[in-house]
Scaffold this motif. Structure first.
Motif, PDB file in Angstrom:
ATOM      1  N   GLU A   1       6.389   5.953  -4.000  1.00 10.06           N
ATOM      2  CA  GLU A   1       5.279   5.048  -4.295  1.00 10.06           C
ATOM      3  C   GLU A   1       5.787   3.917  -5.166  1.00 10.06           C
ATOM      4  OE1 GLU A   1       1.849   6.910  -5.860  1.00 10.06           O
ATOM      5  OE2 GLU A   1       1.591   8.304  -4.175  1.00 10.06           O
TER       6      GLU A   1
ATOM      7  N   ALA B   1       4.371   1.589  -6.884  1.00  8.29           N
ATOM      8  CA  ALA B   1       3.714   1.365  -8.174  1.00  8.29           C
ATOM      9  C   ALA B   1       4.133   2.367  -9.234  1.00  8.29           C
ATOM     10  CB  ALA B   1       2.197   1.402  -8.002  1.00  8.29           C
ATOM     11  N   SER B   2       4.664   3.525  -8.809  1.00  6.31           N
ATOM     12  CA  SER B   2       5.044   4.558  -9.772  1.00  6.31           C
ATOM     13  C   SER B   2       6.507   4.459 -10.205  1.00  6.31           C
ATOM     14  CB  SER B   2       4.791   5.950  -9.174  1.00  6.31           C
ATOM     15  OG  SER B   2       5.653   6.193  -8.068  1.00  6.31           O
TER      16      SER B   2
ATOM     17  N   GLN C   1       6.081  -2.132 -12.723  1.00  9.77           N
ATOM     18  CA  GLN C   1       5.007  -2.871 -13.399  1.00  9.77           C
ATOM     19  C   GLN C   1       5.569  -4.096 -14.118  1.00  9.77           C
ATOM     20  OE1 GLN C   1       1.820  -2.199 -13.111  1.00  9.77           O
ATOM     21  NE2 GLN C   1       1.843  -0.148 -12.217  1.00  9.77           N
TER      22      GLN C   1
ATOM     23  N   ALA D   1      -0.655  -6.883 -11.251  1.00  8.99           N
ATOM     24  CA  ALA D   1      -0.980  -5.460 -11.144  1.00  8.99           C
ATOM     25  C   ALA D   1      -1.649  -5.152  -9.810  1.00  8.99           C
ATOM     26  CB  ALA D   1      -1.872  -5.042 -12.306  1.00  8.99           C
ATOM     27  N   THR D   2      -2.561  -6.034  -9.388  1.00 10.10           N
ATOM     28  CA  THR D   2      -3.236  -5.843  -8.096  1.00 10.10           C
ATOM     29  C   THR D   2      -2.245  -5.971  -6.953  1.00 10.10           C
ATOM     30  OG1 THR D   2      -5.277  -6.744  -9.034  1.00 10.10           O
ATOM     31  CG2 THR D   2      -5.121  -6.638  -6.635  1.00 10.10           C
TER      32      THR D   2
ATOM     33  N   THR E   1      -0.331  -2.724  -6.668  1.00 11.94           N
ATOM     34  CA  THR E   1      -1.160  -1.650  -6.109  1.00 11.94           C
ATOM     35  C   THR E   1      -1.324  -1.821  -4.605  1.00 11.94           C
ATOM     36  OG1 THR E   1      -2.368  -1.359  -8.185  1.00 11.94           O
ATOM     37  CG2 THR E   1      -3.430  -0.580  -6.164  1.00 11.94           C
ATOM     38  N   GLN E   2      -1.612  -3.047  -4.168  1.00 14.23           N
ATOM     39  CA  GLN E   2      -1.803  -3.310  -2.747  1.00 14.23           C
ATOM     40  C   GLN E   2      -0.523  -3.057  -1.966  1.00 14.23           C
ATOM     41  OE1 GLN E   2      -3.506  -7.165  -2.010  1.00 14.23           O
ATOM     42  NE2 GLN E   2      -5.406  -6.710  -3.078  1.00 14.23           N
TER      43      GLN E   2
ATOM     44  N   SER F   1       1.951  -1.038  -2.795  1.00 11.17           N
ATOM     45  CA  SER F   1       2.260   0.387  -2.820  1.00 11.17           C
ATOM     46  C   SER F   1       1.385   1.144  -1.830  1.00 11.17           C
ATOM     47  CB  SER F   1       2.035   0.933  -4.244  1.00 11.17           C
ATOM     48  OG  SER F   1       2.455   2.268  -4.345  1.00 11.17           O
ATOM     49  N   GLU F   2       0.096   0.858  -1.842  1.00 12.82           N
ATOM     50  CA  GLU F   2      -0.817   1.538  -0.922  1.00 12.82           C
ATOM     51  C   GLU F   2      -0.547   1.141   0.528  1.00 12.82           C
ATOM     52  OE1 GLU F   2      -4.682   0.548  -2.388  1.00 12.82           O
ATOM     53  OE2 GLU F   2      -4.592   1.994  -4.056  1.00 12.82           O
TER      54      GLU F   2
END
Length: 452
Positions: A252, A254-255, A260, A437-438, A441-442, A444-445
């Motif tokens: 992932e 984001a992880s 970040q 940040a968004t 997330t986008q 990563s997903e």
């Protein structure tokens, strides 16, 4: 780092094929791979008589300087081989799908870009199906103008970019690198030192912006040119392995430690007017022109920039280069350089493989390689060819066997779902539609979803 010292150290040793405009990566044919080259000479190395039509794909449209350069080479090749008639076919940009369709229909041009993915164990579907010719037998023969074989004439750091296992399937046309170009006059006038760290880069941008000049220019119509800013920050913050795993859906994004921070740095870079007004609707040629017109002080671009824009560069324009800056506290690769090679392959089902192989050897000729460097400012992939000014360290690096991090992270060779998941959030951040940040997330997903 200035134009006379482009690299601080060797780049990471991860190799892929770079296509400037697009990669071609699929085949439905399930045949076994070809094991031998069928053209260019017999087992003793004696040249075969070359006759007939030869179709060569050009990434450059008719009327462009590079197309004219290739036309001159075609005329010289025809003069050398009286029975050959060379046709140049545009196969870049919007015409890439047409070339792929011809491969599927068993009517491919003889010499092509793409159709080889050295990041895969089998070289990708076209190689696995036997559609891309194995050049290894020819590579083991002496190459005129060099000491040793054709394979030995290729810079050691380039060979992994064209090899699958112990065999070579492509012949390098040139080497490309991705780094910053800057306007030396603007830097000198404002007293700016070449940035060595990312903090230096932000400080330089602030000074340039205060003088009423845009720090950066980029095209907003071709997503990979925005993507490379993120790629470099990710490389510096957390490294190539984690990023590749995330793109493959094995981790992932984001992880990952440092992800970040990389997203926050990209947000800082694109925020507050650092990029030239209107870049969202500007194509890459116009973006490059704005740099040479002095509207922006820096551009993150490939080493082809000077040759590509030679006719439009003012006579008194002084261009410097520097590697993407390091990141204080980053746990990734602080010296890695994105780049690759523009390589050509022979279609096994083409009409004239003998002439195609001879063409690749003709392109490799020292005189032609030297002329290429002198006329375009590009970097040769062959030994003994002087590098253009500012890129001597690249050649030295490749002579020592180091290779590049994969340009554009190889995303252009992946599915449309992966490309969209990876590139669209970056573009949205550049366009001011989301924050860092968004974006993360986008991405990563989206990558997880694309991996299924």
């Amino acid at each position: 780092m200035n134009r006379r010292s482009l690299l601080r150290a060797t780049a990471v040793a991860t190799a892929v094929m770079l296509s400037l405009t697009a990669c071609i990566t699929s085949s439905d044919d399930g045949d076994e791979p070809e094991t031998e080259s069928s053209g260019g000479g017999d087992a003793s190395g004696a040249p075969a008589e070359i006759t007939g039509d030869l179709e060569v794909v050009s990434f450059y449209p008719e009327g462009s300087p590079d197309f004219e350069r290739l036309s001159g080479l075609a005329e010289a090749f025809e003069a050398q081989h009286d029975g050959v008639d060379v046709t140049l076919t545009f196969g870049g940009g919007q015409d890439v799908p047409q070339i792929e369709a011809r491969w599927r229909a068993d009517d491919p041009p003889d010499v092509n870009y793409g159709f080889l993915d050295v990041t895969l164990p089998d070289g990708g579907p076209w190689v696995a199906a036997g559609d891309t010719m194995n050049l290894q037998p020819a590579m083991e023969q002496p190459l005129e103008g060099y000491d040793g074989t054709w394979e030995e004439a290729i810079l050691p750091g380039v060979r992994p970019l064209i090899s699958v296992g112990d065999d070579i399937y492509g012949a390098p046309e040139s080497v490309t690198t991705l780094q910053f170009f800057y306007n030396e006059a603007i830097f000198d006038e404002l007293g700016i030192e070449v940035p060595e760290t990312f903090d230096d880069l932000i400080a330089a941008a602030d000074t340039i912006k205060a003088a009423g000049i845009a720090p950066f220019t980029v095209t907003g119509t071709f997503l990979p040119y925005m993507q490379v800013y993120w790629d470099y920050l990710a490389l510096r913050h957390f490294g190539l392995d984690g990023l590749q795993q995330a793109i493959a859906g094995e981790a992932e994004l984001a992880s990952l430690p440092g992800a970040q921070e990389a997203a926050a740095d990209l947000e800082a870079l694109v925020a507050d007017g650092n990029f030239l007004d209107g870049f969202r609707g500007v194509d890459f040629t116009s973006a490059q022109m704005s740099f040479f017109q002095g509207d922006a002080a820096m551009i993150l671009m490939g080493s082809w920039l000077i040759g590509e824009m030679a006719a439009a560069i003012p006579a008194d324009f002084q261009t410097g280069t520097f590697a993407f800056p390091t990141v204080d506290g980053g746990s990734g690769d602080q010296d890695g350089l994105f780049g690759g090679t523009n390589a050509q392959v022979v279609a096994a089902k083409g009409q004239n493989p003998d002439a195609a192989e001879a063409w690749l050897q003709f392109i490799a000729d020292p005189a032609n390689q030297t002329a290429y460097v002198e006329s375009t400012g590009g970097i040769s992939a062959y030994t003994g060819i002087p590098a253009p000014e500012g890129f001597e360290d690249v050649t030295a690096m490749l002579e020592e066997g180091a290779a590049f991090a994969p340009s554009y992270m190889g995303v252009l060779a992946l599915s449309q779902e992966v490309q969209t998941a990876y590139q669209q959030p970056i573009a949205q951040l550049f366009f001011g539609e989301i924050d860092g940040a968004t974006m993360l997330t986008q991405m990563s997903e989206g990558l997880q979803a694309a991996a299924g």
